[in-house]
Motif scaffolding. Sequence first.
Motif, PDB file in Angstrom:
ATOM      1  N   HIS A 154      -1.375   8.292 -22.332  1.00 31.75           N
ATOM      2  CA  HIS A 154      -2.372   7.141 -21.788  1.00 31.75           C
ATOM      3  C   HIS A 154      -3.724   7.480 -21.822  1.00 31.75           C
ATOM      4  O   HIS A 154      -4.021   8.644 -22.020  1.00 31.75           O
ATOM      5  CB  HIS A 154      -1.613   6.905 -20.511  1.00 31.75           C
ATOM      6  CG  HIS A 154      -1.896   7.837 -19.635  1.00 31.75           C
ATOM      7  ND1 HIS A 154      -1.026   8.982 -19.092  1.00 31.75           N
ATOM      8  CD2 HIS A 154      -3.084   8.166 -18.601  1.00 31.75           C
ATOM      9  CE1 HIS A 154      -1.855   9.647 -18.414  1.00 31.75           C
ATOM     10  NE2 HIS A 154      -2.809   9.297 -18.052  1.00 31.75           N
TER      11      HIS A 154
ATOM     12  N   HIS B  86      -7.670   6.523 -19.768  1.00 33.18           N
ATOM     13  CA  HIS B  86      -8.423   6.000 -18.675  1.00 33.18           C
ATOM     14  C   HIS B  86      -9.597   5.534 -19.063  1.00 33.18           C
ATOM     15  O   HIS B  86     -10.274   6.290 -20.293  1.00 33.18           O
ATOM     16  CB  HIS B  86      -8.620   7.097 -17.509  1.00 33.18           C
ATOM     17  CG  HIS B  86      -7.374   7.505 -16.936  1.00 33.18           C
ATOM     18  ND1 HIS B  86      -6.909   7.382 -15.748  1.00 33.18           N
ATOM     19  CD2 HIS B  86      -6.253   8.641 -17.557  1.00 33.18           C
ATOM     20  CE1 HIS B  86      -5.847   7.999 -15.846  1.00 33.18           C
ATOM     21  NE2 HIS B  86      -5.579   8.789 -16.506  1.00 33.18           N
TER      22      HIS B  86
ATOM     23  N   HIS C 267      -5.011  11.279 -22.079  1.00 32.59           N
ATOM     24  CA  HIS C 267      -4.124  12.280 -21.433  1.00 32.59           C
ATOM     25  C   HIS C 267      -2.728  12.439 -22.005  1.00 32.59           C
ATOM     26  O   HIS C 267      -1.936  11.304 -22.085  1.00 32.59           O
ATOM     27  CB  HIS C 267      -3.952  12.147 -19.804  1.00 32.59           C
ATOM     28  CG  HIS C 267      -5.006  12.181 -19.011  1.00 32.59           C
ATOM     29  ND1 HIS C 267      -5.415  11.390 -17.756  1.00 32.59           N
ATOM     30  CD2 HIS C 267      -6.159  13.075 -19.237  1.00 32.59           C
ATOM     31  CE1 HIS C 267      -6.417  11.839 -17.178  1.00 32.59           C
ATOM     32  NE2 HIS C 267      -7.022  12.796 -18.055  1.00 32.59           N
TER      33      HIS C 267
ATOM     34  N   THR D 247      -3.653  12.328 -11.315  1.00 40.55           N
ATOM     35  CA  THR D 247      -4.767  11.628 -10.882  1.00 40.55           C
ATOM     36  C   THR D 247      -4.581  10.198 -10.224  1.00 40.55           C
ATOM     37  O   THR D 247      -5.418   9.550  -9.996  1.00 40.55           O
ATOM     38  CB  THR D 247      -5.829  11.568 -12.142  1.00 40.55           C
ATOM     39  OG1 THR D 247      -5.293  10.829 -12.861  1.00 40.55           O
ATOM     40  CG2 THR D 247      -6.265  12.997 -12.597  1.00 40.55           C
TER      41      THR D 247
HETATM   42 ZN   LIG Z   1      -4.374  10.179 -16.936  1.00 40.69          ZN
END
Ligand SMILES: [Zn+2]
Length: 261
Positions: A94, A96, A119, A199
């Motif tokens: 995914h 960010h 990630h 996170t």
């Molecule tokens: Zn992440």
Amino acid sequence: TGNPWGYGKQDGPSVWHKNYPVAEGDRQSPIDIVPHQASHDPSLGPIVLNYDKCTSIKIANNGHSVVVEFEDSDDRSVIQGGPLGNPYRLKQFHFHWGGKDCHGSEHTVAGNSYASELHLVHWNAVKYKTFEEAATAPDGLAVLGIFLETGDNHRWLHTITDVLYTVKFKGSVTDFKGFNPKCLLPSSLHYWTYLGSLTTPPLYESVTWIIVKDPIIVSEKQLGKFRTLVFTGEEEDQRTRMENNFRPPQPLKGRKVRSSN
Ligand SMILES: [Zn+2]
Ligand SMILES: Clc1ccc(Cc2nnn[n-]2)cc1
């Protein structure tokens, strides 16, 4: 069916500790990486990715990010080497990103943010039976982090950005087969590594982080397509653009960051 957490003023990273006290723990992520304070460790071997048999299944908007899920019922796609004691299975990847190119990554380097961070989430299927069990263990997960910087068009990222319109709303899912994330990696896999956490809530302190030093370059147009996603569901009247879905750097609390060569 309210959101238990998010990235807004009322439900964002600054208040996550209220429902998830581990947010103030001793091995939280992300962190600011200071290259000259990282200790070069010659015993750190190269990262080895065996993704040739990887099987992507679907792409989804989970209300926090856009996620590509993989078949993880066997060891067909694993990461090993580097700081890892055994192979870890690829489960999903995914991103960010920010509302503008000047920020968006979770980890920072000497205080500098990148526009986005990819990630790749892996779990220790040698020691644990399920991802969920691994996610709560100190050596349960390994996340490979790749920075994205804006510049020229990325020749393979369009495979993802071209389908983002099909997962605009929270809860939308689309078939997404035959994608190998190896095409999203920079040529050099030199890295920093440290022990940290997820996170996002539940913020479990179960992640061996492997952050690749070199960013990949993607175009502003490609990155802009991520910002057409929304955090909200199709049925909701509120349309909140999905952007700035990153947690700021957390205290190092005495941890050591090691550097491969
Ligand atoms: Zn992440
Ligand atoms: Cl399964 C899962 C849970 C949380 C996150 C969020 C995250 N943690 N570390 N990087 N991203 C990603 C996948």
